[in-house]
Design an enzyme around this catalytic site. Structure first.
Site, PDB file in Angstrom:
ATOM      1  N   CYS A 190      39.505  53.256  29.334  1.00  0.00           N
ATOM      2  CA  CYS A 190      40.132  51.955  29.442  1.00  0.00           C
ATOM      3  C   CYS A 190      39.065  50.868  29.527  1.00  0.00           C
ATOM      4  O   CYS A 190      38.529  50.586  30.594  1.00  0.00           O
ATOM      5  CB  CYS A 190      41.024  51.908  30.660  1.00  0.00           C
ATOM      6  SG  CYS A 190      42.423  53.040  30.584  1.00  0.00           S
ATOM      7  N   GLU A 228      39.408  47.677  29.272  1.00  0.00           N
ATOM      8  CA  GLU A 228      39.815  46.512  30.063  1.00  0.00           C
ATOM      9  C   GLU A 228      39.463  46.709  31.532  1.00  0.00           C
ATOM     10  O   GLU A 228      38.922  45.810  32.183  1.00  0.00           O
ATOM     11  CB  GLU A 228      41.323  46.268  29.935  1.00  0.00           C
ATOM     12  CG  GLU A 228      41.801  46.034  28.531  1.00  0.00           C
ATOM     13  CD  GLU A 228      42.171  47.315  27.788  1.00  0.00           C
ATOM     14  OE1 GLU A 228      42.707  47.199  26.684  1.00  0.00           O
ATOM     15  OE2 GLU A 228      41.933  48.421  28.304  1.00  0.00           O
ATOM     16  N   CYS A 239      46.733  49.556  28.864  1.00  0.00           N
ATOM     17  CA  CYS A 239      47.614  50.592  29.403  1.00  0.00           C
ATOM     18  C   CYS A 239      48.199  50.118  30.732  1.00  0.00           C
ATOM     19  O   CYS A 239      47.782  49.096  31.290  1.00  0.00           O
ATOM     20  CB  CYS A 239      46.855  51.900  29.585  1.00  0.00           C
ATOM     21  SG  CYS A 239      45.725  51.918  31.001  1.00  0.00           S
ATOM     22  N   CYS A 293      45.604  49.659  33.599  1.00  0.00           N
ATOM     23  CA  CYS A 293      44.800  48.447  33.418  1.00  0.00           C
ATOM     24  C   CYS A 293      45.622  47.202  33.724  1.00  0.00           C
ATOM     25  O   CYS A 293      45.132  46.253  34.337  1.00  0.00           O
ATOM     26  CB  CYS A 293      44.247  48.374  31.995  1.00  0.00           C
ATOM     27  SG  CYS A 293      42.953  49.585  31.661  1.00  0.00           S
TER      28      CYS A 293
END
Length: 103
Positions: A1, A3, A35, A38
């Protein structure tokens, strides 16, 4: 992830306020979004613009709140117990639970 990594790196450098977060992907027909994990991490630092960019350079701007409505957010950290909707919940027609009453 990516982010979450970007967010945590900024936090480790002392940032606590975010003006925006950009998500760039190689998708051509749709916009990539963060997601759920995140999104929750972002919501914990407020509601700010999220810019989603496709491979062709087209972009869409949304917000953390639009991506994750009703998220646990900073405002919830300071709720007093009696502000909670479950504080006076009665279980099986019994008295509400108190610190002195054990189950």
């Amino acid at each position: 992830c990516a982010e979450r990594c970007a967010l945590y790196k900024a936090i480790s450098e002392g940032e606590r306020h975010f003006d925006a977060l950009a998500v760039a992907t190689d998708l051509e027909d749709e916009f990539g979004t963060p997601c759920g994990g995140c999104r929750q991490n972002m919501a914990e630092f407020g509601d700010f613009p999220v810019i989603m960019v496709r491979a062709d350079g087209k972009y869409e701007i949304t917000s953390v709140h639009e991506l994750l409505p009703r998220a646990f957010a900073p405002k919830h950290l300071f709720m007093r117990r009696h502000d909670s909707p479950v504080h006076d919940t009665v279980i099986d027609d019994q008295e509400p639970l108190s610190p002195k009453r054990k189950r």
